[in-house]
Motif scaffolding. Sequence first.
Motif, PDB file in Angstrom:
ATOM      1  N   ASP A  74       0.849  -1.183   0.000  1.00  0.00           N
ATOM      2  CA  ASP A  74       0.000   0.000   0.000  1.00  0.00           C
ATOM      3  C   ASP A  74       0.889   1.238   0.000  1.00  0.00           C
ATOM      4  N   VAL A  75       0.308   2.380  -0.353  1.00  0.00           N
ATOM      5  CA  VAL A  75       1.022   3.648  -0.307  1.00  0.00           C
ATOM      6  C   VAL A  75       0.583   4.390   0.950  1.00  0.00           C
ATOM      7  N   ALA A  76       1.489   4.503   1.913  1.00  0.00           N
ATOM      8  CA  ALA A  76       1.159   5.182   3.159  1.00  0.00           C
ATOM      9  C   ALA A  76       1.056   6.688   2.954  1.00  0.00           C
ATOM     10  N   ALA A  77       1.960   7.232   2.151  1.00  0.00           N
ATOM     11  CA  ALA A  77       1.946   8.675   1.896  1.00  0.00           C
ATOM     12  C   ALA A  77       2.686   8.961   0.603  1.00  0.00           C
ATOM     13  N   VAL A  78       2.216   9.975  -0.094  1.00  0.00           N
ATOM     14  CA  VAL A  78       2.900  10.430  -1.302  1.00  0.00           C
ATOM     15  C   VAL A  78       3.050  11.942  -1.231  1.00  0.00           C
ATOM     16  N   CYS A  79       4.205  12.434  -1.629  1.00  0.00           N
ATOM     17  CA  CYS A  79       4.402  13.873  -1.827  1.00  0.00           C
ATOM     18  C   CYS A  79       4.695  14.095  -3.300  1.00  0.00           C
ATOM     19  N   TRP A  80       3.858  14.906  -3.924  1.00  0.00           N
ATOM     20  CA  TRP A  80       3.934  15.192  -5.356  1.00  0.00           C
ATOM     21  C   TRP A  80       4.455  16.612  -5.521  1.00  0.00           C
ATOM     22  N   SER A  81       5.670  16.745  -6.023  1.00  0.00           N
ATOM     23  CA  SER A  81       6.285  18.049  -6.265  1.00  0.00           C
ATOM     24  C   SER A  81       6.113  18.382  -7.738  1.00  0.00           C
ATOM     25  N   GLN A  82       5.550  19.557  -8.016  1.00  0.00           N
ATOM     26  CA  GLN A  82       5.236  19.876  -9.408  1.00  0.00           C
ATOM     27  C   GLN A  82       5.671  21.279  -9.790  1.00  0.00           C
ATOM     28  N   ARG A  83       6.447  21.360 -10.869  1.00  0.00           N
ATOM     29  CA  ARG A  83       6.786  22.644 -11.463  1.00  0.00           C
ATOM     30  C   ARG A  83       5.524  23.247 -12.080  1.00  0.00           C
ATOM     31  N   GLY A  84       5.348  24.550 -11.911  1.00  0.00           N
ATOM     32  CA  GLY A  84       4.190  25.216 -12.490  1.00  0.00           C
ATOM     33  C   GLY A  84       2.921  25.047 -11.689  1.00  0.00           C
ATOM     34  N   LEU A  85       3.044  24.564 -10.429  1.00  0.00           N
ATOM     35  CA  LEU A  85       1.852  24.359  -9.611  1.00  0.00           C
ATOM     36  C   LEU A  85       1.085  25.660  -9.427  1.00  0.00           C
ATOM     37  N   LEU A  86       1.814  26.774  -9.256  1.00  0.00           N
ATOM     38  CA  LEU A  86       1.164  28.048  -8.974  1.00  0.00           C
ATOM     39  C   LEU A  86       0.486  28.643 -10.198  1.00  0.00           C
ATOM     40  N   PHE A  87       1.058  28.425 -11.377  1.00  0.00           N
ATOM     41  CA  PHE A  87       0.606  29.152 -12.553  1.00  0.00           C
ATOM     42  C   PHE A  87      -0.132  28.297 -13.574  1.00  0.00           C
ATOM     43  N   LEU A  88       0.108  26.998 -13.580  1.00  0.00           N
ATOM     44  CA  LEU A  88      -0.395  26.153 -14.657  1.00  0.00           C
ATOM     45  C   LEU A  88      -1.374  25.080 -14.199  1.00  0.00           C
ATOM     46  N   SER A  89      -1.758  25.081 -12.932  1.00  0.00           N
ATOM     47  CA  SER A  89      -2.643  24.032 -12.437  1.00  0.00           C
ATOM     48  C   SER A  89      -3.570  24.591 -11.365  1.00  0.00           C
ATOM     49  N   ASP A  90      -4.666  23.884 -11.152  1.00  0.00           N
ATOM     50  CA  ASP A  90      -5.522  24.112  -9.992  1.00  0.00           C
ATOM     51  C   ASP A  90      -5.064  23.129  -8.924  1.00  0.00           C
ATOM     52  N   PRO A  91      -4.425  23.600  -7.835  1.00  0.00           N
ATOM     53  CA  PRO A  91      -3.880  22.671  -6.841  1.00  0.00           C
ATOM     54  C   PRO A  91      -4.909  21.689  -6.277  1.00  0.00           C
ATOM     55  N   THR A  92      -6.149  22.151  -6.118  1.00  0.00           N
ATOM     56  CA  THR A  92      -7.190  21.253  -5.600  1.00  0.00           C
ATOM     57  C   THR A  92      -7.407  20.082  -6.545  1.00  0.00           C
ATOM     58  N   GLU A  93      -7.405  20.357  -7.840  1.00  0.00           N
ATOM     59  CA  GLU A  93      -7.572  19.291  -8.825  1.00  0.00           C
ATOM     60  C   GLU A  93      -6.358  18.364  -8.841  1.00  0.00           C
ATOM     61  N   VAL A  94      -5.171  18.921  -8.644  1.00  0.00           N
ATOM     62  CA  VAL A  94      -3.965  18.088  -8.612  1.00  0.00           C
ATOM     63  C   VAL A  94      -4.011  17.147  -7.422  1.00  0.00           C
ATOM     64  N   VAL A  95      -4.376  17.660  -6.254  1.00  0.00           N
ATOM     65  CA  VAL A  95      -4.472  16.814  -5.057  1.00  0.00           C
ATOM     66  C   VAL A  95      -5.468  15.682  -5.282  1.00  0.00           C
ATOM     67  N   SER A  96      -6.619  16.009  -5.841  1.00  0.00           N
ATOM     68  CA  SER A  96      -7.643  14.990  -6.089  1.00  0.00           C
ATOM     69  C   SER A  96      -7.142  13.930  -7.055  1.00  0.00           C
ATOM     70  N   ALA A  97      -6.485  14.360  -8.133  1.00  0.00           N
ATOM     71  CA  ALA A  97      -6.004  13.415  -9.135  1.00  0.00           C
ATOM     72  C   ALA A  97      -4.916  12.516  -8.570  1.00  0.00           C
ATOM     73  N   VAL A  98      -4.001  13.090  -7.801  1.00  0.00           N
ATOM     74  CA  VAL A  98      -2.910  12.298  -7.232  1.00  0.00           C
ATOM     75  C   VAL A  98      -3.436  11.331  -6.180  1.00  0.00           C
ATOM     76  N   ALA A  99      -4.316  11.811  -5.316  1.00  0.00           N
ATOM     77  CA  ALA A  99      -4.853  10.951  -4.256  1.00  0.00           C
ATOM     78  C   ALA A  99      -5.603   9.760  -4.832  1.00  0.00           C
ATOM     79  N   SER A 100      -6.435  10.000  -5.844  1.00  0.00           N
ATOM     80  CA  SER A 100      -7.211   8.902  -6.428  1.00  0.00           C
ATOM     81  C   SER A 100      -6.355   8.023  -7.325  1.00  0.00           C
ATOM     82  N   GLY A 101      -5.423   8.646  -8.044  1.00  0.00           N
ATOM     83  CA  GLY A 101      -4.611   7.888  -8.986  1.00  0.00           C
ATOM     84  C   GLY A 101      -3.581   6.994  -8.336  1.00  0.00           C
TER      85      GLY A 101
END
Length: 326
Positions: A74-101
């Motif tokens: 199982d995956v106990a925890a993941v930290c997703w570091s992303q370039r362009g998080l501030l300007f090119l993404s909706d962080p809420t959508e990124v969290v949802s996609a990473v958590a479910s994916g």
Amino acid sequence: MNATGSGAVVGVDVGGSGLRLQFVYAGRRSPVHTAPGARIVDHGVDVAALTADAARLLAEGGVGPGADGGARLDVAAVCWSQRGLLFLSDPTEVVSAVASGLGATRTAVVSDAVASLVGALGSVRPGAVVAAGTGAVAFGTDFGARDTSVWRLVDGWGHVLGDRGSAAWVGLLGLQAGLRHHDGLPDGSERLLVAGEAVFGPTPRWPRRVMTGSNAPELLASFAPHVVDAALAGEAMAQQICQEAGESLAQSLLSAAAGIASPTLVATGGLLDAQPVRAALESSLADAGATLTPAAGGALEGAVILATTLAETGTIPRHPAYVHLS
């Protein structure tokens, strides 16, 4: 590999040049796995494609919901570091996609500036980092959650508006010095003109080569080694450019650290392998009464440290722009 204990912790670092992933289980680190980097679509970074790549890499290592056959971790925890998080993404959508994916019990999504700082420091503690590669950006924080806490990003505005002291900036100023010599203007450099013609062809071709296309920063940065070589050979304009690059990086680093009590200062990036630039950076910091601490690692190492902290404590310091938790 059998799933025992609390599961694996996963660090992911996403940049323009590639996705890198590493997981840790029972004190043992996996090899670094790679996939293509951030793809830009109409709505920003294609996070769905990135998380699918990351899930595939984990499954190949027997980790996560997509692992094929037999026992899995199982995956106990993941930290997703992303370039362009501030300007090119909706962080809420990124969290949802990473958590479910990736199916992690706990998920953190952070700006690559945060992961770079933690990786360079080797732990979650107050400090500031300046990264000098193709571009240049500095970031500092005391990781505080109160209103008086410091979370400060400096520069990173790109090769047209900023990135002072970066390889693209050094390359650009080197080509400008070559063109000044071509035009018979002061502060030109014959050596840099000759080097520019060897790399980019006749001068009339330069504007189109280095001003258009998505790879303009990389093209400019590719000329930085020629500027450094000229500086090492004693060419005055090249020496001045390298001096100004180091001074600019020091200014960004000190600005990012402003307001942090006793910050640890670190610097990363390929341009710092250039002795004239690094010497100017260190000299400028010394003039300000500051010193550099050797960097422990990079953004991927920072993501792994943050994922480990998240798994062990249940949280990491939050920030509405730079750190998001599921």
